[in-house]
Write an enzyme that holds these catalytic residues in place. Structure first.
Site, mmCIF file in Angstrom:
data_model
loop_
_atom_site.group_PDB
_atom_site.id
_atom_site.type_symbol
_atom_site.label_atom_id
_atom_site.label_comp_id
_atom_site.label_asym_id
_atom_site.label_seq_id
_atom_site.Cartn_x
_atom_site.Cartn_y
_atom_site.Cartn_z
ATOM 1 N N PHE A 128 -6.563 7.368 -19.109
ATOM 2 C CA PHE A 128 -7.243 7.269 -17.985
ATOM 3 C C PHE A 128 -7.154 5.885 -17.259
ATOM 4 O O PHE A 128 -7.155 5.670 -16.119
ATOM 5 C CB PHE A 128 -8.678 7.698 -18.004
ATOM 6 C CG PHE A 128 -9.342 8.014 -16.785
ATOM 7 C CD1 PHE A 128 -9.357 9.165 -16.132
ATOM 8 C CD2 PHE A 128 -10.304 7.154 -16.206
ATOM 9 C CE1 PHE A 128 -9.894 9.616 -14.994
ATOM 10 C CE2 PHE A 128 -10.915 7.686 -15.089
ATOM 11 C CZ PHE A 128 -10.780 8.788 -14.393
ATOM 12 N N LYS B 9 -22.020 16.839 -19.378
ATOM 13 C CA LYS B 9 -21.124 17.977 -19.174
ATOM 14 C C LYS B 9 -20.325 18.113 -20.392
ATOM 15 O O LYS B 9 -19.708 19.287 -20.526
ATOM 16 C CB LYS B 9 -20.345 17.883 -17.842
ATOM 17 C CG LYS B 9 -19.562 16.543 -17.750
ATOM 18 C CD LYS B 9 -18.145 16.734 -18.520
ATOM 19 C CE LYS B 9 -17.440 15.264 -18.055
ATOM 20 N NZ LYS B 9 -16.344 15.134 -18.720
ATOM 21 N N ARG C 147 -10.555 18.218 -23.811
ATOM 22 C CA ARG C 147 -10.479 18.218 -25.349
ATOM 23 C C ARG C 147 -11.821 18.843 -25.614
ATOM 24 O O ARG C 147 -11.999 19.365 -26.795
ATOM 25 C CB ARG C 147 -10.370 16.902 -25.732
ATOM 26 C CG ARG C 147 -9.216 16.204 -25.664
ATOM 27 C CD ARG C 147 -9.213 14.718 -25.873
ATOM 28 N NE ARG C 147 -10.134 13.759 -24.719
ATOM 29 C CZ ARG C 147 -10.260 12.739 -24.840
ATOM 30 N NH1 ARG C 147 -9.638 11.807 -26.103
ATOM 31 N NH2 ARG C 147 -10.871 12.083 -24.188
ATOM 32 N N GLY D 130 -5.239 3.229 -21.939
ATOM 33 C CA GLY D 130 -5.154 4.833 -22.361
ATOM 34 C C GLY D 130 -4.461 5.505 -21.112
ATOM 35 O O GLY D 130 -4.142 5.224 -20.156
ATOM 36 N N GLU E 277 -16.078 13.622 -26.922
ATOM 37 C CA GLU E 277 -17.279 13.072 -26.518
ATOM 38 C C GLU E 277 -18.671 13.948 -26.918
ATOM 39 O O GLU E 277 -19.448 13.730 -26.882
ATOM 40 C CB GLU E 277 -17.156 12.431 -25.320
ATOM 41 C CG GLU E 277 -16.213 11.201 -25.137
ATOM 42 C CD GLU E 277 -16.816 10.036 -25.738
ATOM 43 O OE1 GLU E 277 -18.139 9.914 -26.435
ATOM 44 O OE2 GLU E 277 -16.138 9.134 -25.795
#
Length: 428
Positions: A103, A291, A355, A101, A379
């Protein structure tokens, strides 16, 4: 002298006292105490003089070294500049990146820049062929070349047989870049080809929702091993900016600090990528995962039409709640003050590339969670549920986490959330 004088005076007193033994003891004890104190004073003074002399000599040696170096430079010849620095003598490692992907591609590129033999694993055969032929990832970050000047080429593999052969290399490092929820099932299915002594470096910033576990615990359970070497890489790092060559700093954490140092040596190139080390994997994982719902909250702040005042206040209080949870779960609060905490939090809260941040904005515009997650995984949505589980488990209030969770699930309105946060009692 003091002791003898007291003894002589004590003998005189014995003549007029009825208990010579008691009077002698009462006179000796003060003398011994005073003598001991004087001795300690002089010993301390002597030690200070010794340390002062050592420091003077050290400064003198340093000054002579600087004078010699300046003299060499003045002559136009500085031999030290021609000696290769030790940091440039890197140990080449075999790196296998799981996942092609965005990352995963950026991590493979960073590892190759560090001079390592880098392989990236994916299931798509066409994607693999394009990477090997054109040195580009056709699905993600296709505008960037994967060719590394002066380094080894990144090779793509797409079969389990090839993966098993690459993982059999002694000292292999596995850079895990799979989605969080797919990670434990993948490791459980393929645990037979994962060497027991291979270092697994997890780059996924999230929690395993099925069991509410940190990613490290979920991986160990999936492998059914308690001694698998693990490290965790986190920090403010958008994949696109890594590929652009923007200076980026990360932190690698492991219970065994030397494993974090291996990741540091593998990825640091002293030009565009620098990795720090930590022995607090719990804090690094919590900072990277939690976070995400806070970034959703930052997007909500923007979506409500509030400005920088409100957003800055939200991020500051969010870091405080993150510290509280980190301490309660056994992490080091200083980790939250660093790259894995405040660094990553500011990145995701202030940038529209995030995102999670975009998701918060869209939620405030009335869009549904299901529609937002049709084309991409956010996430922060699911992690918000686990954050509340952790807060209840630790007996913490965490009002920001709870407000974000309630707004995601439409339990309260934005106006009610603002009134709840601003109308709280002092110091809460």
């Amino acid at each position: 002298f003091l002791i003898l004088s007291h003894l002589s005076s004590s003998e005189t007193m014995m003549k007029f006292s009825g208990s010579p033994r008691d009077s002698r003891l009462s006179s000796i004890v003060p003398a011994i105490t005073v003598s001991f104190g004087i001795g300690v004073f002089f010993a301390t003074h002597i030690l200070r003089l010794r340390d002062r002399e050592r420091l003077r000599k050290a400064c003198s040696r340093t000054q002579k070294h600087l004078i010699k170096k300046s003299q060499r430079s003045a002559l136009g010849i500085d031999l030290a500049s021609y000696i290769p620095l030790w940091r440039d003598r890197k140990y080449k490692q075999k790196v296998v990146v799981l996942g092609a992907g965005a990352f995963g591609t950026a991590m493979a590129f960073a590892a190759a820049q560090g001079g390592n033999d880098t392989v990236i694993y994916m299931r798509d055969a066409d994607q693999c062929a394009t990477i090997n032929k054109d040195h580009r990832n056709p699905k993600y970050l296709s505008e960037f070349s994967l060719h590394v000047e002066g380094g080894s080429e990144i090779r793509g593999i797409c079969t389990l047989k090839e993966l098993e052969e690459e993982l059999a290399t002694p000292g292999v490092v596995i850079l895990h870049a799979l989605p969080c929820q797919l990670t434990p099932p993948w490791f459980k299915e393929h645990k037979d080809i994962i060497p027991k002594h291979a270092l697994i470096c997890c780059t996924a910033k999230g929690l395993y929702l099925r069991t509410n576990q940190l990613m490290g615990h979920a991986i160990l359970d999936a492998l059914d091993r308690s001694d698998q070497p693990l490290a965790f890489l986190s920090g403010p790092s958008f994949a696109k900016e890594i590929m652009k060559g923007n200076p980026t700093t990360l932190v690698a954490a492991s219970n065994e600090l030397f494993q974090a140092v291996r990741i540091q040596q593998m990825l640091s190139n002293f030009k565009t990528m620098r990795v720090f080390t930590s022995d607090d994997p719990v804090g690094v994982q919590l900072g990277g995962a939690l976070k995400n719902p806070l970034a959703v909250g930052a997007g909500m702040v923007s979506g409500m039409g509030f400005g920088t005042n409100t957003l800055s206040a939200m991020v500051t209080r969010a870091s405080h709640e993150l510290r509280q949870l980190c301490i309660a779960m056994g992490g080091n609060p200083r980790t939250i003050d660093g790259l894995a905490g405040m660094g990553d939090l500011m990145l995701t809260c202030f940038s529209e590339q995030s995102r999670n941040q975009r998701c918060g904005q869209r939620l405030m515009k009335g869009e549904r969670v299901e529609d937002i997650q049709k084309n991409c995984t956010v996430e922060g949505i699911a992690t918000a549920d686990v954050a509340i589980v952790y807060a209840d488990m630790c007996g913490l209030e965490l009002p920001l986490f709870r407000c974000v969770h309630s707004l995601i699930h439409k339990k309260i309105t934005p106006e009610e959330a603002v009134l709840d946060l601003m109308g709280r009692s002092r110091n809460r």
